[in-house]
Design an enzyme around this catalytic site. Structure first.
Site, mmCIF file in Angstrom:
data_model
loop_
_atom_site.group_PDB
_atom_site.id
_atom_site.type_symbol
_atom_site.label_atom_id
_atom_site.label_comp_id
_atom_site.label_asym_id
_atom_site.label_seq_id
_atom_site.Cartn_x
_atom_site.Cartn_y
_atom_site.Cartn_z
ATOM 1 N N GLU A 27 -11.392 0.258 7.277
ATOM 2 C CA GLU A 27 -10.543 -0.227 8.377
ATOM 3 C C GLU A 27 -11.481 -0.930 9.347
ATOM 4 O O GLU A 27 -12.142 -0.283 10.168
ATOM 5 C CB GLU A 27 -9.848 0.948 9.070
ATOM 6 C CG GLU A 27 -8.659 1.507 8.324
ATOM 7 C CD GLU A 27 -7.354 0.776 8.683
ATOM 8 O OE1 GLU A 27 -7.397 -0.106 9.566
ATOM 9 O OE2 GLU A 27 -6.326 1.090 8.071
ATOM 10 N N ASN A 31 0.816 -1.222 0.000
ATOM 11 C CA ASN A 31 0.000 0.000 0.000
ATOM 12 C C ASN A 31 0.850 1.273 0.000
ATOM 13 O O ASN A 31 0.364 2.357 0.334
ATOM 14 C CB ASN A 31 -0.973 -0.005 1.186
ATOM 15 C CG ASN A 31 -2.207 0.828 0.913
ATOM 16 O OD1 ASN A 31 -2.632 0.959 -0.238
ATOM 17 N ND2 ASN A 31 -2.775 1.406 1.959
HETATM 18 ZN ZN LIG Z 1 -3.657 -2.108 6.420
#
Ligand SMILES: [Zn+2]
Length: 319
Positions: free
Chosen positions: A273, A146
């Site tokens: 998240e 990421n």
């Molecule tokens: Zn993560």
């Protein structure tokens, strides 16, 4: 016959078991689900991406729009993989009650983006986050996927041993190139990209690399908020919504949502998240967390489908 759910959502599956579950569904329900693409990880593990559609026999979505969900970009975020498999389960094995979610969209799901890191996390170091490619120097291994996408990549760290190492160049990792190739295959019809992370209880939209908001940020906020509202309403768990940069202390380059939005022009590109007790919540919590997350994901997709203010044409809102 549907699967024994406790064997799928009562524990954390290995990479091999994830693939077995997917290929088993493809065999049993070939009219609803197919392998969309397969790639290989650095260590040679097969990475399946599946497509779920009521029109599975038509090769392309034929004017229908795509929702793309990935999970396991960070190896230690085990619960995300279970949640992605739960989405697959709901859309394939419970498709009658979820038909409204299949009416407008084909679903493309990549449940285990970084299988080498995941297996390493399962077997050797639970807190492992990166890929598993040896970097040659300092005996350090792996890149943070990421931070590896080609969008403001330069602001990421060049420190080999860092937990958030960006890689030698954008798309240095076959695992991120796989996602890039999927984005390309979905052009120009992907409307929603949702990347599953854990465990910060937040739904975030671009940008991570800058405080400058996307032009359509209000619409993205509405989608995020619809997810958060649904979860708090049903389960009492509060998710925060906002741009990724408002949530993070530092600007983050090379993230998948910024790449999806800025470069691939996917209008809605969100990180969820997932709320969980740490990266490895107890096995007995998996099913509940999956159900809770699914409530939010459904609400976000329904918000996309019903909002009159959200354009589904390739318009200015897509920046
Ligand atoms: Zn993560």
């Amino acid at each position: 016959m549907s699967h024994d759910l406790s064997s799928i959502f009562g524990r954390y599956l290995s990479h091999e078991e994830v693939n077995h579950y997917l290929t088993d569904l493809v065999q049993k329900y070939s009219n609803k689900i197919q392998i969309f693409s397969s790639a290989h990880s650095f260590e040679g593990r097969e990475i399946h991406t599946i497509r779920i559609s009521p029109n599975i026999l038509q090769k392309k979505a034929n004017g229908r729009f795509y929702v793309l969900i990935d999970a396991g970009i960070h190896a230690r975020e085990w619960i995300t993989i279970s949640v992605a498999l739960y989405v697959v389960h709901q859309l394939v094995e419970r498709d009658a009650i979820n038909s409204r979610l299949l009416r407008n969209f084909d679903w493309i799901i990549l449940p285990l983006l970084n299988p080498d890191g995941y297996e390493y996390s399962r077997e050797h170091n639970k807190m492992w986050r990166k890929t598993r490619r040896p970097l040659g120097r300092d005996r350090c291994v792996g890149v943070d996927c990421n931070r590896n996408f080609n969008v403001s990549w330069g602001i990421g760290t060049p420190q080999y041993c860092s937990l958030v190492y960006r890689g030698e160049r954008p798309f240095s990792e076959c695992e991120t190139r796989n996602v890039r190739d999927i984005f390309r295959m979905l052009r120009p019809n992907c409307r929603f990209y949702l990347s599953l992370h854990s465990h910060a209880k937040a739904i975030l939209y671009p940008r991570a690399y800058s405080r400058t908001l996307p032009q359509n940020w209000k619409h993205q906020h509405e989608v995020a908020q619809a997810g958060a509202d649904a979860i708090v309403g049903a389960c009492g768990v509060k998710y925060r919504c906002g741009s990724a940069s408002s949530f993070l202390n530092n600007a983050v380059g090379g993230s998948s949502i910024d790449y999806a939005h800025d470069i691939e022009k996917i209008p809605f590109a969100l990180v969820m998240e997932i709320a969980s007790k740490g990266f490895h919540p107890p096995a007995e919590d998996i099913a509940r967390i999956c159900q809770e997350s699914w409530i939010g994901i459904q609400a976000m997709v329904m918000q996309l489908a019903v909002s009159p203010r959200i354009s589904f044409t390739r318009s200015k809102t897509a920046i």
